[in-house]
Design a protein around this motif. Structure first.
Motif, short mmCIF file in Angstrom:
data_model
loop_
_atom_site.label_atom_id
_atom_site.label_comp_id
_atom_site.label_asym_id
_atom_site.label_seq_id
_atom_site.Cartn_x
_atom_site.Cartn_y
_atom_site.Cartn_z
N LEU A 1 0.83 -1.20 0.00
CA LEU A 1 0.00 0.00 0.00
C LEU A 1 0.86 1.25 0.00
CD1 LEU A 1 -2.84 -0.83 2.57
CD2 LEU A 1 -3.00 -0.78 0.08
N GLU B 1 -4.74 6.82 -3.11
CA GLU B 1 -3.80 6.78 -1.99
C GLU B 1 -4.56 6.37 -0.74
OE1 GLU B 1 -0.90 9.59 0.77
OE2 GLU B 1 -1.66 10.36 -1.14
N ILE B 2 -4.05 5.36 -0.03
CA ILE B 2 -4.70 4.87 1.19
C ILE B 2 -3.87 5.27 2.40
CG2 ILE B 2 -5.43 2.83 2.49
CD1 ILE B 2 -6.03 1.45 -0.16
N SER C 1 -7.67 -4.10 -0.06
CA SER C 1 -7.25 -4.87 -1.23
C SER C 1 -8.25 -4.71 -2.37
CB SER C 1 -7.09 -6.34 -0.85
OG SER C 1 -6.70 -7.11 -1.97
N GLY D 1 2.54 1.72 -3.29
CA GLY D 1 1.61 2.22 -4.29
C GLY D 1 1.32 3.70 -4.09
N THR E 1 -7.96 -1.21 -3.85
CA THR E 1 -6.77 -1.10 -4.70
C THR E 1 -7.00 -1.77 -6.05
OG1 THR E 1 -5.35 -1.09 -2.73
CG2 THR E 1 -4.31 -1.62 -4.83
N LYS F 1 -7.20 0.13 -9.73
CA LYS F 1 -6.32 -0.28 -10.84
C LYS F 1 -7.14 -0.61 -12.08
CE LYS F 1 -2.65 -3.55 -12.03
NZ LYS F 1 -1.81 -4.70 -11.56
#
Length: 299
Positions: free
Chosen positions: A10, A58-59, A44, A13, A47, A51
């Motif tokens: 995370l 942004e987490i 998850s 990313g 994300t 994608k």
């Protein structure tokens, strides 16, 4: 190890997104915790959906700290994200941050935990009241429609408030069942202490409803330590793997109300994507929970 690895992914990313500066139409997400399988699954799914839709995401993890969450929201406002997705640490305490984001022209979507006292663009989450009703109905069935029961609570989170209200509503329909104690136990150690207190003060209790699986698993442990496993039935709420396995193998754990965080995460990000495109979205998007017992899962 899995949690640590996932957190690194995370963060990596997030760093990549910030490095590219691709936040003109991005999403900032502030999640309540990273220490629970529910939120790992939620993040998850978010994300993966981001994608799939090619949306910058942004987490940030609040770790059940309201001040950290408020700071994270402030950071997202400064970065100029288009949408903020938030699972509040405190349903009331997050009000000012949401209002500030909205004043800056940022749409806000709550996921899992609703905010209190402020309107948001959309809320995506379990129908917690219905889940609480299902927990109460299951409890009544498991204890033979009579006896004293107790609740382990997390009263600052609106989703839990809704669960407990639903549980109370269902129990009220059974005149021979009485809720004799409601105690707060947010973390598993706190829930263990709460369960021990409940059993000591009310040795005739025949059922305990834990607001979440951690609370229920702690209660089951307390029941066995008190050698009351032939008397007390425990019901949880979440549906994480450890609790599901306990329902299969532990006579004390008789059921779990199952949430679907993967669906929540996907819907939350998909909704953010629609908002960015200027599309209209539903203000409430409830996801009905299932019921897991030794007989299987009913959705």
């Amino acid at each position: 190890m899995i949690r640590t690895h996932f957190t690194k992914l995370l963060l990596a990313g997030a760093a990549a997104l910030m490095a590219t500066g691709a936040f003109a139409e991005g999403i900032g997400a502030s999640l309540l915790t990273q220490q629970h399988p529910f939120y790992i699954s939620l993040a998850s799914a978010m994300t993966a959906e981001a994608k799939a839709e090619n949306l910058p995401l942004e987490i940030a993890i609040a770790n059940q700290d309201l001040n950290k969450q408020l700071a994270d929201v402030e950071d997202f406002i400064t970065k100029g994200v288009s949408v903020i997705i938030i699972s509040p640490v405190d349903s009331t305490g997050v009000k000012s941050a949401i209002a500030k984001a909205q004043k800056a022209g940022i749409k806000v979507i709550t996921v899992d935990v609703p905010a209190k006292g402020v309107e948001v663009t959309s809320h995506v989450g379990t129908d917690n009241y219905t889940g609480g009703v299902k927990a109460g109905e299951l409890m009544a069935k498991q204890i033979g429609d009579k006896g004293n029961v107790a609740v382990i609570d997390y009263p600052t989170v609106q989703s839990v408030v809704d669960r407990v209200e639903g549980f109370k509503k269902a129990i009220a329909a059974h005149p021979d069942i009485k809720i004799v104690s409601i105690q707060t136990g947010i973390t598993r150690p706190e829930a263990l202490a709460a369960a021990q207190n409940i059993l000591q003060a009310n040795p005739d209790v025949v059922g305990i409803f834990g607001f979440g699986d951690d609370a229920a698993l702690a209660a089951a442990s307390a029941v066995k330590s008190a050698k009351l496993q032939d008397q007390v039935k425990v019901i949880g709420f979440d549906g994480m793997e450890e609790a599901r396995n306990a329902v299969k193998n532990d006579p004390v754990m008789v059921g779990v109300i199952a949430q679907y965080p993967d669906q929540m995460g996907k819907v939350a990000v998909a909704t953010a994507g629609k908002v960015i495109k200027g599309e209209t979205v539903e203000t409430k998007q409830p996801i009905v929970p299932g019921v897991v017992t030794k007989a299987g899962e009913e959705k």
